[in-house]
Design an enzyme around this catalytic site. Structure first.
Site, mmCIF file in Angstrom:
data_model
loop_
_atom_site.group_PDB
_atom_site.id
_atom_site.type_symbol
_atom_site.label_atom_id
_atom_site.label_comp_id
_atom_site.label_asym_id
_atom_site.label_seq_id
_atom_site.Cartn_x
_atom_site.Cartn_y
_atom_site.Cartn_z
ATOM 1 N N GLY A 42 0.827 -1.209 0.000
ATOM 2 C CA GLY A 42 0.000 0.000 0.000
ATOM 3 C C GLY A 42 0.859 1.255 0.000
ATOM 4 O O GLY A 42 0.520 2.258 -0.626
ATOM 5 N N THR A 43 1.967 1.202 0.702
ATOM 6 C CA THR A 43 2.867 2.355 0.776
ATOM 7 C C THR A 43 3.364 2.727 -0.619
ATOM 8 O O THR A 43 3.402 3.906 -0.983
ATOM 9 C CB THR A 43 4.066 2.040 1.705
ATOM 10 O OG1 THR A 43 3.554 1.747 3.006
ATOM 11 C CG2 THR A 43 5.035 3.201 1.793
ATOM 12 N N ASN A 56 -6.907 4.553 9.650
ATOM 13 C CA ASN A 56 -6.409 3.321 10.257
ATOM 14 C C ASN A 56 -6.423 3.349 11.782
ATOM 15 O O ASN A 56 -6.294 2.312 12.407
ATOM 16 C CB ASN A 56 -4.995 3.023 9.752
ATOM 17 C CG ASN A 56 -4.103 4.226 9.761
ATOM 18 O OD1 ASN A 56 -4.370 5.220 9.082
ATOM 19 N ND2 ASN A 56 -3.048 4.172 10.549
ATOM 20 N N GLN A 69 -7.506 0.559 4.187
ATOM 21 C CA GLN A 69 -8.282 0.012 5.314
ATOM 22 C C GLN A 69 -9.706 -0.402 4.926
ATOM 23 O O GLN A 69 -10.410 -0.994 5.741
ATOM 24 C CB GLN A 69 -8.339 1.030 6.468
ATOM 25 C CG GLN A 69 -7.016 1.208 7.197
ATOM 26 C CD GLN A 69 -6.590 -0.014 8.004
ATOM 27 O OE1 GLN A 69 -7.408 -0.861 8.368
ATOM 28 N NE2 GLN A 69 -5.307 -0.117 8.284
ATOM 29 N N SER A 104 -3.863 -2.625 -0.320
ATOM 30 C CA SER A 104 -2.802 -3.500 0.189
ATOM 31 C C SER A 104 -3.391 -4.841 0.602
ATOM 32 O O SER A 104 -4.353 -4.889 1.372
ATOM 33 C CB SER A 104 -2.143 -2.822 1.396
ATOM 34 O OG SER A 104 -1.198 -3.683 1.961
ATOM 35 N N ALA A 105 -2.794 -5.939 0.104
ATOM 36 C CA ALA A 105 -3.391 -7.272 0.296
ATOM 37 C C ALA A 105 -3.434 -7.743 1.748
ATOM 38 O O ALA A 105 -4.376 -8.417 2.155
ATOM 39 C CB ALA A 105 -2.624 -8.288 -0.553
ATOM 40 N N HIS A 106 -2.405 -7.387 2.528
ATOM 41 C CA HIS A 106 -2.346 -7.999 3.869
ATOM 42 C C HIS A 106 -3.402 -7.457 4.830
ATOM 43 O O HIS A 106 -3.550 -7.959 5.946
ATOM 44 C CB HIS A 106 -0.934 -7.905 4.467
ATOM 45 C CG HIS A 106 -0.516 -6.548 4.938
ATOM 46 N ND1 HIS A 106 -0.502 -6.209 6.269
ATOM 47 C CD2 HIS A 106 -0.084 -5.454 4.276
ATOM 48 C CE1 HIS A 106 -0.063 -4.956 6.398
ATOM 49 N NE2 HIS A 106 0.193 -4.477 5.195
ATOM 50 N N THR A 166 10.129 -7.626 -11.646
ATOM 51 C CA THR A 166 9.465 -8.915 -11.868
ATOM 52 C C THR A 166 8.258 -9.046 -10.939
ATOM 53 O O THR A 166 8.367 -8.768 -9.742
ATOM 54 C CB THR A 166 10.465 -10.072 -11.634
ATOM 55 O OG1 THR A 166 11.538 -9.886 -12.550
ATOM 56 C CG2 THR A 166 9.818 -11.426 -11.854
ATOM 57 N N CYS A 216 4.967 6.097 24.389
ATOM 58 C CA CYS A 216 5.855 6.721 25.372
ATOM 59 C C CYS A 216 7.277 6.345 25.003
ATOM 60 O O CYS A 216 7.540 5.220 24.617
ATOM 61 C CB CYS A 216 5.616 6.160 26.765
ATOM 62 S SG CYS A 216 3.928 6.319 27.315
HETATM 63 N N1 PLP Z 1 -2.458 3.342 4.243
HETATM 64 C C1 PLP Z 1 -3.150 2.964 5.335
HETATM 65 C C2 PLP Z 1 -4.429 3.675 5.668
HETATM 66 C C3 PLP Z 1 -2.679 1.947 6.149
HETATM 67 O O1 PLP Z 1 -3.374 1.589 7.239
HETATM 68 C C4 PLP Z 1 -1.466 1.299 5.805
HETATM 69 C C5 PLP Z 1 -0.905 0.255 6.673
HETATM 70 O O2 PLP Z 1 -1.175 0.183 7.843
HETATM 71 C C6 PLP Z 1 -0.790 1.707 4.640
HETATM 72 C C7 PLP Z 1 -1.315 2.732 3.892
HETATM 73 C C8 PLP Z 1 0.473 1.049 4.207
HETATM 74 O O3 PLP Z 1 0.208 -0.217 3.659
HETATM 75 P P1 PLP Z 1 1.377 -1.311 3.541
HETATM 76 O O4 PLP Z 1 1.570 -1.874 4.900
HETATM 77 O O5 PLP Z 1 0.874 -2.328 2.582
HETATM 78 O O6 PLP Z 1 2.571 -0.606 3.027
#
Ligand code: PLP
Length: 385
Positions: free
Chosen positions: A77-78, A157, A185, A205-207, A243, A330
């Site tokens: 996702g990043t 998130n 999310q 993002s798949a996970h 790839t 903290c």
């Molecule tokens: N965007 C949101 C709203 C997320 O919650 C997250 C991961 O927690 C990401 C992006 C990043 O996704 P990834 O972990 O697949 O890089």
């Protein structure tokens, strides 16, 4: 399906990640060990991986109402967030163009914008109300002649709030500005249809939906050209080199299909658990706030308990075998409240006692009772306050 980590442990941090779906895992193994050919090669071992990617792209595009050629696979996702935002911005290098985002985005978006700010872009961070919602009026006011992109997350998130993406996208389009949403999310958890949302770019993002880690996708509306982030080979129609993660892509499509198929029943079950959590919390003597809007990701709970220390609470719950997240951290120097809790202006005496509990289908009412009992025990024993 027995999803328990171990018999006595409770995992309630599904916004962080989810367990890989077993059907996805089985199919992925095939592409790691038997059909391991490079999908770009021209011999027979590559035929099935190539077809598998094509099929996965078809499946995913149909599930979100897109066309096949609008789906581009990424490593997470990043990467999808980085590509969407930098991909638009890099067409205007050297010009002081404006990008509008919100102050509660994930760091994948916030840090991308911070980088672009450093190299000369004008970034506007929209505020949110106490529920975490961005207003269309604020967006309208922030758009000027130099604005090229608006990026607002579909759901947060930390607090689960779902934005009015369609209304926000309409405002952007009225001014001929592109609209990106980070749907990491929400995809697989709420109904996501590209045409209803009216977005130009969307990250996933798949996970987060029982797919594997290390794979995601970016939707790019047909006709929109963005700059490449990765330079290299000709994969993904020469737009995203590298790839392909064949097994990951296959696993992602299986997991998404399954999740989308059961969205309604999953939501009903998770709503029942969330309601039960608040019912049990009401029975305690604790003073707390429930954060976020009514319209939120199913299963998501953000609670701020007056006078508690969220980080210590989280660690104590972990010792009891209960895994949740917090909204404050903290370190030896000072305590920090997350940017999201700051943005929704949770009073400090509550904000430091924040827990994020994100439930999944493997959680039960028994888990809820144990979580509430755990919180109560810890705070009554003053172990963590
Ligand atoms: N965007 C949101 C709203 C997320 O919650 C997250 C991961 O927690 C990401 C992006 C990043 O996704 P990834 O972990 O697949 O890089």
């Amino acid at each position: 399906m027995n999803n328990k980590i171990s018999k006595n442990k409770i995992y309630a941090d599904h916004a962080a990640t989810t367990k890989l779906d077993e059907d996805a895992l089985l199919e992925m193994q095939k592409y790691q060990q038997e059909e391991y050919g490079n999908p770009s090669a021209l011999y027979s071992l590559s035929r099935k991986p190539h077809i598998a990617i094509t099929n996965a792209r078809d499946t995913i595009s149909q599930l979100i109402g897109a066309s096949t050629e609008e789906i581009f696979f990424t490593s997470c996702g990043t990467e999808a967030d980085n590509w969407a935002i930098k991909g638009v911005a890099f067409k205007y290098l050297g010009e002081k163009k404006r990008i509008i985002t919100s102050c509660i985005e994930h760091h994948a978006v916030l840090n991308t914008c911070a980088f672009l700010e450093k190299i000369g872009f004008d970034i506007v961070y929209l505020p949110v109300n106490e529920k975490g919602k961005v207003s269309t009026l604020d967006l309208e006011k922030a758009i000027n002649d130099s604005t090229i992109l608006v990026s607002i997350m579909m759901a947060n998130n930390e607090i689960g709030t779902i934005q009015e993406i369609e209304e926000l996208a309409i405002v952007a389009h009225k001014h001929n500005v592109l609209f990106h949403t980070d749907a990491v999310q929400t995809i697989g958890h709420v109904y996501v249809n590209i045409h209803n949302l009216k977005v130009d770019l969307l990250s996933a993002s798949a996970h987060k939906f029982n797919g594997p880690k290390g794979v995601g996708f970016l939707y790019v509306k047909k006709g929109i050209i963005i700059e490449n982030l990765l330079s290299g080979g000709g994969q993904e129609k020469f737009q995203r080199a590298g790839t392909e993660n064949v097994a990951g892509i296959v696993g992602m499509s299986i997991a998404l299909k399954k999740n989308c198929h059961f969205i309604e029943s999953n939501t009903a079950y998770l709503n029942k658990l969330v309601n039960y959590f608040w019912y049990k919390m009401n029975e305690t003597e604790l003073v707390y706030l429930s954060n976020g809007a009514e319209d939120r990701v199913p299963g998501s709970i953000s609670i701020s308990i007056k006078g508690a220390n969220g980080e210590m609470l989280m660690h104590c719950l972990d010792l009891m075998g209960i895994m949740v997240s917090t909204g404050s951290a903290c370190n030896s120097e000072k305590s920090e409240i997350s940017h999201v809790l700051k943005a929704i202006e949770i009073p400090e005496e509550f904000a430091f006692g924040t827990l994020r509990i994100t439930l999944g289908l493997n959680n039960t009412t028994d888990d809820i009772e144990k979580i509430v009992m755990g919180i109560r025990k810890i705070l009554n024993g003053r172990l963590c306050s």
